[in-house]
Scaffold this motif. Structure first.
Motif, PDB file in Angstrom:
ATOM      1  N   ALA A  38      19.463 -32.315 -37.340  1.00  0.00           N
ATOM      2  CA  ALA A  38      20.024 -33.075 -36.351  1.00  0.00           C
ATOM      3  C   ALA A  38      19.782 -32.397 -34.891  1.00  0.00           C
ATOM      4  N   LEU A  39      19.850 -30.962 -34.784  1.00  0.00           N
ATOM      5  CA  LEU A  39      19.535 -30.224 -33.595  1.00  0.00           C
ATOM      6  C   LEU A  39      18.018 -30.195 -33.304  1.00  0.00           C
ATOM      7  N   VAL A  40      17.385 -29.937 -34.302  1.00  0.00           N
ATOM      8  CA  VAL A  40      15.892 -30.079 -34.143  1.00  0.00           C
ATOM      9  C   VAL A  40      15.446 -31.511 -33.649  1.00  0.00           C
ATOM     10  N   THR A  41      15.836 -32.356 -34.246  1.00  0.00           N
ATOM     11  CA  THR A  41      15.498 -33.779 -33.780  1.00  0.00           C
ATOM     12  C   THR A  41      15.936 -34.099 -32.512  1.00  0.00           C
ATOM     13  N   GLY A  42      17.374 -33.616 -32.120  1.00  0.00           N
ATOM     14  CA  GLY A  42      17.923 -34.224 -31.071  1.00  0.00           C
ATOM     15  C   GLY A  42      17.026 -33.411 -29.877  1.00  0.00           C
TER      16      GLY A  42
END
Length: 253
Positions: A38-42
């Protein structure tokens, strides 16, 4: 602003390191889990919406984001720093202090139709026997899962998906196949994936989708992207053939 609400926080210490003269990598962690994804995608979406001068593209992976840039444009920019690496990394560190928005990491949901077994899934019996299941049980378990695309790689459009039931976990083949067809759905270890084009490979093939997983002529060439939520739906061979015909007609009009 609370530190844990930002992309670069104490909860997930971020490392940035140079990869080449025109790229660097942000490492959000070393684990494979949905929080890091989620951090990478966000952050990837945030960067795409707020590119720096000279920004070219990004390559998201399980827990890292590689940022590619044009060193000539970066060097001539007024970004803070001595070298290109300094300029880009400083920009990313500042951007990383932006408060996380939940809406940024909302996943797209994609349903993939699959014709299981037979000529389309030559290894489904191997998966069944390896896990003491019937072929029908393999199909039931595979279609019941909700999968997360952790990474696109290996070849363009190949989606590595996590979230598979452990009861289907099967080792890769000791000797890879020379030709796995486009659309083949496979299992390797605890992951499932789809081959976007004909290529050698060692995954256990359990079925095939008629969908074109990678098309250079589409606005988004890869049908799946990191962070997507995927479910599989079993279809009969007649439906498979109809969908293949539809894909063919769309390409030739």
């Amino acid at each position: 602003m609370a530190e844990e609400e930002t992309y670069f926080s104490a909860n997930y210490p971020v490392k940035i390191y140079g990869l080449s003269e025109q790229s660097l990598t942000i490492e959000f962690g070393t684990l494979i889990n949905k929080n890091l994804l989620a951090l990478v995608t966000g952050f990837n979406k945030l960067l795409l919406q707020n590119p720096f001068p000279g920004f070219t593209t990004t390559v998201p992976a399980y827990s890292t984001l590689t940022v590619i840039y044009n060193p000539l444009i970066v060097s001539a920019s007024d970004l803070a720093g001595e070298t290109c690496y300094d300029k880009v990394s400083n920009y990313l560190k500042n951007l990383g202090q932006v408060k996380k928005e939940q809406s940024v990491v909302m996943a797209d949901k994609v349903v993939i139709p699959v014709c299981y077994g037979g000529d389309f899934g030559p290894d489904i019996l191997t998966v069944a026997q390896s896990n003491k299941l019937t072929v029908n049980e393999v199909i039931e378990i595979h279609t019941a899962g909700l999968y997360t695309v952790f990474m696109i790689g290996f070849v363009p459009g190949f989606a590595y998906m996590g979230g598979m039931d452990d009861n289907l976990a099967t080792p890769r083949k000791a000797i890879p196949d020379a030709k796995i067809p486009a659309g083949a759905v496979g299992i390797a270890g605890t992951q499932t994936g789809i081959y976007p084009m004909q290529t050698p490979g060692g995954w256990q093939i359990i079925g095939r989708t008629p969908l074109k997983m990678f098309d250079i002529n589409r606005l988004q060439p890869s049908l799946l992207k990191g962070g997507d939520q995927v479910t599989f739906k079993a279809i009969e061979i007649t439906i498979f053939n109809e969908m293949m015909q539809h894909e063919y007609e769309n390409q030739h009009h």
